[in-house]
Motif scaffolding. Sequence first.
Motif, PDB file in Angstrom:
ATOM      1  N   GLU A  75       4.198  -3.701  13.493  1.00 32.48           N
ATOM      2  CA  GLU A  75       4.862  -2.616  12.765  1.00 32.48           C
ATOM      3  C   GLU A  75       3.954  -2.017  11.691  1.00 32.48           C
ATOM      4  OE1 GLU A  75       9.499  -4.043  13.283  1.00 32.48           O
ATOM      5  OE2 GLU A  75       8.371  -4.741  11.539  1.00 32.48           O
ATOM      6  N   GLU A  76       3.197  -2.862  11.013  1.00 31.99           N
ATOM      7  CA  GLU A  76       2.258  -2.371  10.002  1.00 31.99           C
ATOM      8  C   GLU A  76       1.164  -1.508  10.631  1.00 31.99           C
ATOM      9  OE1 GLU A  76       1.964  -2.725   6.445  1.00 31.99           O
ATOM     10  OE2 GLU A  76       4.091  -3.091   6.783  1.00 31.99           O
ATOM     11  N   LEU A  77       0.632  -1.959  11.754  1.00 32.31           N
ATOM     12  CA  LEU A  77      -0.382  -1.166  12.455  1.00 32.31           C
ATOM     13  C   LEU A  77       0.173   0.192  12.862  1.00 32.31           C
ATOM     14  CD1 LEU A  77      -2.120  -3.818  14.708  1.00 32.31           C
ATOM     15  CD2 LEU A  77      -3.208  -2.414  12.949  1.00 32.31           C
ATOM     16  N   ALA A  78       1.354   0.197  13.453  1.00 33.74           N
ATOM     17  CA  ALA A  78       1.972   1.454  13.864  1.00 33.74           C
ATOM     18  C   ALA A  78       2.156   2.384  12.661  1.00 33.74           C
ATOM     19  CB  ALA A  78       3.309   1.194  14.556  1.00 33.74           C
ATOM     20  N   ALA A  79       2.600   1.837  11.547  1.00 34.73           N
ATOM     21  CA  ALA A  79       2.793   2.649  10.337  1.00 34.73           C
ATOM     22  C   ALA A  79       1.475   3.243   9.858  1.00 34.73           C
ATOM     23  CB  ALA A  79       3.422   1.802   9.232  1.00 34.73           C
ATOM     24  N   HIS A  80       0.422   2.456   9.863  1.00 36.71           N
ATOM     25  CA  HIS A  80      -0.878   2.957   9.423  1.00 36.71           C
ATOM     26  C   HIS A  80      -1.397   4.042  10.354  1.00 36.71           C
ATOM     27  CE1 HIS A  80      -0.785  -0.391   6.665  1.00 36.71           C
ATOM     28  NE2 HIS A  80      -1.917   0.023   6.130  1.00 36.71           N
ATOM     29  N   PHE A  81      -1.232   3.867  11.655  1.00 37.54           N
ATOM     30  CA  PHE A  81      -1.634   4.915  12.592  1.00 37.54           C
ATOM     31  C   PHE A  81      -0.864   6.196  12.325  1.00 37.54           C
ATOM     32  CE2 PHE A  81      -3.139   1.542  15.684  1.00 37.54           C
ATOM     33  CZ  PHE A  81      -4.454   1.964  15.704  1.00 37.54           C
ATOM     34  N   ARG A  82       0.447   6.093  12.105  1.00 42.39           N
ATOM     35  CA  ARG A  82       1.288   7.280  11.913  1.00 42.39           C
ATOM     36  C   ARG A  82       1.006   7.986  10.587  1.00 42.39           C
ATOM     37  NH1 ARG A  82       6.050   4.016  14.703  1.00 42.39           N
ATOM     38  NH2 ARG A  82       6.046   5.146  16.679  1.00 42.39           N
ATOM     39  N   GLN A  83       0.597   7.244   9.585  1.00 45.18           N
ATOM     40  CA  GLN A  83       0.374   7.828   8.261  1.00 45.18           C
ATOM     41  C   GLN A  83      -1.052   8.356   8.097  1.00 45.18           C
ATOM     42  OE1 GLN A  83       3.472   5.535   5.465  1.00 45.18           O
ATOM     43  NE2 GLN A  83       1.986   4.196   6.438  1.00 45.18           N
ATOM     44  N   THR A  84      -1.780   8.485   9.191  1.00 41.10           N
ATOM     45  CA  THR A  84      -3.137   9.069   9.256  1.00 41.10           C
ATOM     46  C   THR A  84      -4.210   8.192   8.632  1.00 41.10           C
ATOM     47  OG1 THR A  84      -3.132  10.414   7.217  1.00 41.10           O
ATOM     48  CG2 THR A  84      -2.140  11.424   9.193  1.00 41.10           C
ATOM     49  N   TYR A  85      -3.910   6.928   8.371  1.00 43.56           N
ATOM     50  CA  TYR A  85      -4.861   6.066   7.670  1.00 43.56           C
ATOM     51  C   TYR A  85      -6.135   5.788   8.456  1.00 43.56           C
ATOM     52  CZ  TYR A  85      -1.225   4.815   4.254  1.00 43.56           C
ATOM     53  OH  TYR A  85      -0.270   4.816   3.286  1.00 43.56           O
ATOM     54  N   TYR A  86      -6.076   5.866   9.778  1.00 42.08           N
ATOM     55  CA  TYR A  86      -7.245   5.522  10.578  1.00 42.08           C
ATOM     56  C   TYR A  86      -7.975   6.735  11.140  1.00 42.08           C
ATOM     57  CZ  TYR A  86      -5.570   0.749  10.204  1.00 42.08           C
ATOM     58  OH  TYR A  86      -5.150  -0.459   9.720  1.00 42.08           O
ATOM     59  N   LEU A  87      -7.672   7.896  10.613  1.00 45.69           N
ATOM     60  CA  LEU A  87      -8.472   9.074  10.963  1.00 45.69           C
ATOM     61  C   LEU A  87      -9.813   8.966  10.241  1.00 45.69           C
ATOM     62  CD1 LEU A  87      -5.827  11.926  10.863  1.00 45.69           C
ATOM     63  CD2 LEU A  87      -6.802  10.782  12.852  1.00 45.69           C
ATOM     64  N   PRO A  88     -10.845   9.668  10.737  1.00 47.69           N
ATOM     65  CA  PRO A  88     -12.179   9.525  10.127  1.00 47.69           C
ATOM     66  C   PRO A  88     -12.201   9.653   8.603  1.00 47.69           C
ATOM     67  CG  PRO A  88     -12.367  10.684  12.181  1.00 47.69           C
ATOM     68  CD  PRO A  88     -10.890  10.478  11.936  1.00 47.69           C
ATOM     69  N   GLU A  89     -11.390  10.518   8.046  1.00 51.74           N
ATOM     70  CA  GLU A  89     -11.347  10.661   6.584  1.00 51.74           C
ATOM     71  C   GLU A  89     -10.065  10.066   6.009  1.00 51.74           C
ATOM     72  OE1 GLU A  89     -13.923  11.704   4.802  1.00 51.74           O
ATOM     73  OE2 GLU A  89     -14.971  11.912   6.719  1.00 51.74           O
TER      74      GLU A  89
END
Length: 96
Positions: A75-89
Amino acid sequence: MHHSDEELLDFDKTGLEDWDEARSQAALDGQDAAVYRNHLHIAMHLDQWVQREGERPKGSSEEESHSAGFVHALEELAAHFRQTYYLPEGHNLGSV
């Protein structure tokens, strides 16, 4: 499988600590839009994994505890992906 942006953004946002609709839309319109859409697909897959894990029979309290930790991590991973945290910037990658 292709999903529309509306489908990709059809999830419960109330549990996200840092959800920002404008930031999400900017990511969908920006230079890394394909990456963000991919992240949203990954998050959908993680949600399905959480659901399957919840349906899986557990035989002991230790297994229940392990499963709960596993679900929390997904769930934490999914949240981070959705909140744009793992985009290049993004939030997480910008500080690495």
